[in-house]
Design a protein around this motif. Structure first.
Motif, PDB file in Angstrom:
ATOM      1  N   SER A  37      10.635   7.202  -4.911  1.00  0.00           N
ATOM      2  CA  SER A  37      10.347   6.349  -5.799  1.00  0.00           C
ATOM      3  C   SER A  37       9.094   7.892  -6.028  1.00  0.00           C
ATOM      4  O   SER A  37       8.639   7.682  -6.665  1.00  0.00           O
ATOM      5  CB  SER A  37       8.569   5.178  -5.462  1.00  0.00           C
ATOM      6  N   GLY A  38       8.833   9.159  -5.285  1.00  0.00           N
ATOM      7  CA  GLY A  38       8.073   9.856  -5.241  1.00  0.00           C
ATOM      8  C   GLY A  38       6.662  10.076  -4.937  1.00  0.00           C
ATOM      9  O   GLY A  38       5.830  10.952  -5.502  1.00  0.00           O
ATOM     10  N   LEU A  39       6.699   9.563  -4.170  1.00  0.00           N
ATOM     11  CA  LEU A  39       4.892   9.315  -3.811  1.00  0.00           C
ATOM     12  C   LEU A  39       4.831   9.906  -2.295  1.00  0.00           C
ATOM     13  O   LEU A  39       6.144  10.331  -1.800  1.00  0.00           O
ATOM     14  CB  LEU A  39       4.561   7.836  -2.696  1.00  0.00           C
ATOM     15  N   ARG A  40       4.201  10.849  -2.514  1.00  0.00           N
ATOM     16  CA  ARG A  40       3.669  12.582  -2.188  1.00  0.00           C
ATOM     17  C   ARG A  40       2.428  12.157  -0.939  1.00  0.00           C
ATOM     18  O   ARG A  40       2.084  12.958  -0.794  1.00  0.00           O
ATOM     19  CB  ARG A  40       3.777  13.149  -2.102  1.00  0.00           C
ATOM     20  N   TYR A  41       1.347  10.960  -1.444  1.00  0.00           N
ATOM     21  CA  TYR A  41       0.756  10.638  -0.020  1.00  0.00           C
ATOM     22  C   TYR A  41       0.138   8.889   0.885  1.00  0.00           C
ATOM     23  O   TYR A  41       0.729   8.390   0.293  1.00  0.00           O
ATOM     24  CB  TYR A  41      -0.688  10.790  -1.207  1.00  0.00           C
ATOM     25  N   PHE A  42      -0.130   9.610   1.967  1.00  0.00           N
ATOM     26  CA  PHE A  42      -0.017   8.223   2.602  1.00  0.00           C
ATOM     27  C   PHE A  42      -1.541   8.508   3.433  1.00  0.00           C
ATOM     28  O   PHE A  42      -1.218   9.573   4.045  1.00  0.00           O
ATOM     29  CB  PHE A  42       1.650   9.166   3.653  1.00  0.00           C
ATOM     30  N   ASP A  43      -1.739   7.250   3.426  1.00  0.00           N
ATOM     31  CA  ASP A  43      -2.819   7.726   4.229  1.00  0.00           C
ATOM     32  C   ASP A  43      -2.945   6.238   5.319  1.00  0.00           C
ATOM     33  O   ASP A  43      -2.210   4.902   5.600  1.00  0.00           O
ATOM     34  CB  ASP A  43      -3.683   6.498   3.182  1.00  0.00           C
ATOM     35  N   THR A  44      -3.670   6.397   7.069  1.00  0.00           N
ATOM     36  CA  THR A  44      -3.530   5.216   8.332  1.00  0.00           C
ATOM     37  C   THR A  44      -4.497   6.017   9.071  1.00  0.00           C
ATOM     38  O   THR A  44      -5.670   6.514   8.241  1.00  0.00           O
ATOM     39  CB  THR A  44      -2.091   5.696   8.994  1.00  0.00           C
ATOM     40  N   ALA A  45      -5.137   5.548   9.545  1.00  0.00           N
ATOM     41  CA  ALA A  45      -5.798   5.243  10.476  1.00  0.00           C
ATOM     42  C   ALA A  45      -5.749   4.467  11.957  1.00  0.00           C
ATOM     43  O   ALA A  45      -4.837   3.621  12.173  1.00  0.00           O
ATOM     44  CB  ALA A  45      -7.187   4.434  10.197  1.00  0.00           C
ATOM     45  N   PRO A  46      -6.569   4.852  13.391  1.00  0.00           N
ATOM     46  CA  PRO A  46      -6.362   5.005  14.222  1.00  0.00           C
ATOM     47  C   PRO A  46      -6.566   3.075  14.170  1.00  0.00           C
ATOM     48  O   PRO A  46      -5.934   2.406  15.243  1.00  0.00           O
ATOM     49  CB  PRO A  46      -7.132   5.769  15.143  1.00  0.00           C
ATOM     50  N   HIS A  47      -7.520   2.985  13.275  1.00  0.00           N
ATOM     51  CA  HIS A  47      -7.785   1.402  13.308  1.00  0.00           C
ATOM     52  C   HIS A  47      -6.248   0.278  13.431  1.00  0.00           C
ATOM     53  O   HIS A  47      -6.838  -0.573  13.705  1.00  0.00           O
ATOM     54  CB  HIS A  47      -8.424   1.538  12.193  1.00  0.00           C
ATOM     55  N   TYR A  48      -6.000   0.747  12.717  1.00  0.00           N
ATOM     56  CA  TYR A  48      -5.314   0.672  11.595  1.00  0.00           C
ATOM     57  C   TYR A  48      -3.348  -0.126  12.840  1.00  0.00           C
ATOM     58  O   TYR A  48      -3.106   0.595  13.311  1.00  0.00           O
ATOM     59  CB  TYR A  48      -3.719   0.858  10.793  1.00  0.00           C
ATOM     60  N   GLY A  49      -4.003  -1.655  13.576  1.00  0.00           N
ATOM     61  CA  GLY A  49      -2.662  -1.820  14.421  1.00  0.00           C
ATOM     62  C   GLY A  49      -3.515  -1.384  15.851  1.00  0.00           C
ATOM     63  O   GLY A  49      -1.779  -0.886  16.147  1.00  0.00           O
ATOM     64  N   LEU A  50      -4.751  -0.607  16.211  1.00  0.00           N
ATOM     65  CA  LEU A  50      -4.755   0.403  17.330  1.00  0.00           C
ATOM     66  C   LEU A  50      -3.805   0.886  17.502  1.00  0.00           C
ATOM     67  O   LEU A  50      -3.026   1.197  18.558  1.00  0.00           O
ATOM     68  CB  LEU A  50      -4.844  -0.990  18.672  1.00  0.00           C
ATOM     69  N   GLY A  51      -3.618   2.082  16.754  1.00  0.00           N
ATOM     70  CA  GLY A  51      -3.135   3.279  16.280  1.00  0.00           C
ATOM     71  C   GLY A  51      -0.862   2.332  16.511  1.00  0.00           C
ATOM     72  O   GLY A  51      -0.380   3.984  15.443  1.00  0.00           O
TER      73      GLY A  51
END
Length: 322
Positions: A37-51
Motif C-alpha cells: 500500500s506504499g507505507l514506508r514507516y514502521f514503529d515498534t518497541a521492546p515493550h510490545y509483547g516482550l520483544g
C-alpha cells in the motif's frame, strides 16, 4: 539519505499480541499489505509483547530494501529473564511472561537497549529512537540521562533521529527543553475529540523544528467506528457519557457528508502543520487496507469547519482550550 516522515505509518504493537493473539500469518500479511500500500514507516518497541513485535517486524521486513523505509523503536525498558509461569496480560499483551521489563535509562542501558533491539529486528541500524513513556518510570533520570545518551548515539551515527514518546504534554515539553530532539511521538493529545497539545506543545515543536508523530488517534477506540457504541472505550476505560455524546455528534455531521468517524480521526491530526505523520496500530492485512483507504477519503472543508465550530463551542462551555 534521510527519508521524510510519511503522512501514514504502521504501528506494530498488535504484532506483539496486544490484548489478544495475532497469528504469524496475520502479522506477516499486515506488513506485506502495508508495503504493497506504499507505507514506508514502521514503529515498534521492546515493550510490545516482550520483544515479539520487534522479532516479527524484523522478519517481515528482512527482504525489503533497507534504504527505502524508516524504522523506529524505543528505549527505557530492557527485557530480562522473567518467571515464565504465566502471561503478560497485566501489561496488555497475550504472551508468556518468560521475560520481564526492567527500567534502565542510564547511558549504558540506552545503548544496550538499542543493541538488543537490533538483534531482535535483525537489522543493522535504527532510523529513529524514542525514549518510551518516561512518565511511567524514573522520569527525572530519563530526562537527565537517557536523552543525553540518545544525543551521543546520534552524534556517533548509530541512530539517525532521536525523540520521546509520551501521552503527557508536560513531559514532552520538558524533554524538548532538555535536549536537541528531532521528533516526538504524541499519544492521544491531539485528536478529533481533544487537542490539549495545541496550546503550547505544538507551537513549541514548530519553533524548535521538532517533527510530531501522532498516535492513539482513535482515543483508545471511541473514534474507531462510524457510530460509537454504548460501551465505547476512551483512555483504556469506559468512555464518559459527555465525550460519547460529542463523538456521536461528530459522527452525525460526518454522515451528512458521506464520511465516517474513523476517516476524520485519521486525517484530523495532519491538519496541524507541526504534525507530520499519523501512526496506526494494525493487526491484519484487511485493517491495513481499510486504514489506507480511510486516509485517502476526501473530507470537505465545510465539514471540517462544522467540526471545528462544534469543538470550539464545547471547549468554551467547559472552560478548556482546544
Amino acid at each position: 539519505m534521510s527519508i521524510d516522515l510519511p503522512p501514514l505509518g504502521f504501528g506494530a504493537a498488535q504484532l506483539g499480541n496486544l490484548y489478544r493473539s495475532t497469528t504469524e500469518e496475520e502479522a506477516r500479511g499486515a506488513v506485506d499489505a502495508a508495503w504493497e500500500s506504499g507505507l514506508r514507516y514502521f514503529d515498534t518497541a521492546p515493550h510490545y509483547g516482550l520483544g515479539l513485535s520487534e522479532h516479527r517486524l524484523g522478519r517481515a521486513l528482512a527482504d525489503r530494501p533497507r534504504g527505502e523505509y524508516l524504522l523506529s523503536t524505543k528505549v527505557g525498558r530492557l527485557l530480562r529473564e522473567g518467571p515464565g509461569d504465566g502471561d503478560d496480560l497485566d501489561h496488555g499483551f497475550a504472551v508468556p511472561d518468560d521475560r520481564r521489563r526492567v527500567w534502565d535509562v542510564s547511558a549504558d542501558g540506552v545503548r544496550r537497549s538499542l543493541e538488543e533491539s537490533l538483534v531482535r529486528l535483525g537489522l543493522d541500524r535504527i532510523d529513529i529512537a524514542y525514549l518510551h513513556d518516561p512518565e511511567e518510570g524514573p522520569e527525572d533520570r530519563a530526562i537527565t540521562e537517557a536523552l543525553p545518551a540518545l544525543e551521543s548515539l546520534r552524534a556517533e551515527g548509530i541512530i539517525g533521529r532521536i525523540g520521546v514518546g509520551s501521552k503527557s504534554v508536560a513531559v514532552i515539553e520538558r524533554a524538548i527543553a532538555a535536549a536537541d530532539l528531532d521528533v516526538v511521538m504524541l499519544s492521544g493529545r491531539y485528536t478529533l475529540l481533544e487537542q490539549p497539545a495545541a496550546a503550547t506543545l505544538l507551537p513549541l515543536c514548530a519553533d524548535r523544528d521538532v517533527e510530531v508523530v501522532a498516535v492513539s488517534v482513535f482515543n483508545s477506540g471511541i473514534l474507531a467506528r462510524s457510530e460509537p457504541p454504548d460501551d465505547a472505550r476512551y483512555e483504556y476505560g469506559q468512555a464518559p457519557q459527555a465525550l460519547l455524546a460529542r463523538a456521536r455528534r461528530i459522527a452525525a455531521l460526518a454522515s451528512a457528508y458521506d464520511v465516517e468517524l474513523p476517516d476524520l480521526a485519521i486525517q484530523h491530526p495532519l491538519r496541524h502543520p507541526a504534525i507530520r505523520s499519523v501512526v496506526l496500530g494494525m493487526r491484519t492485512a484487511r485493517q491495513v487496507r481499510d486504514n489506507v483507504a480511510r486516509a485517502q477519503v476526501t473530507v470537505p472543508e465545510e465539514l471540517w469547519s462544522e467540526i471545528d465550530a462544534l469543538n470550539a463551542s464545547v471547549d468554551a462551555l467547559s472552560g478548556t482550550h482546544p
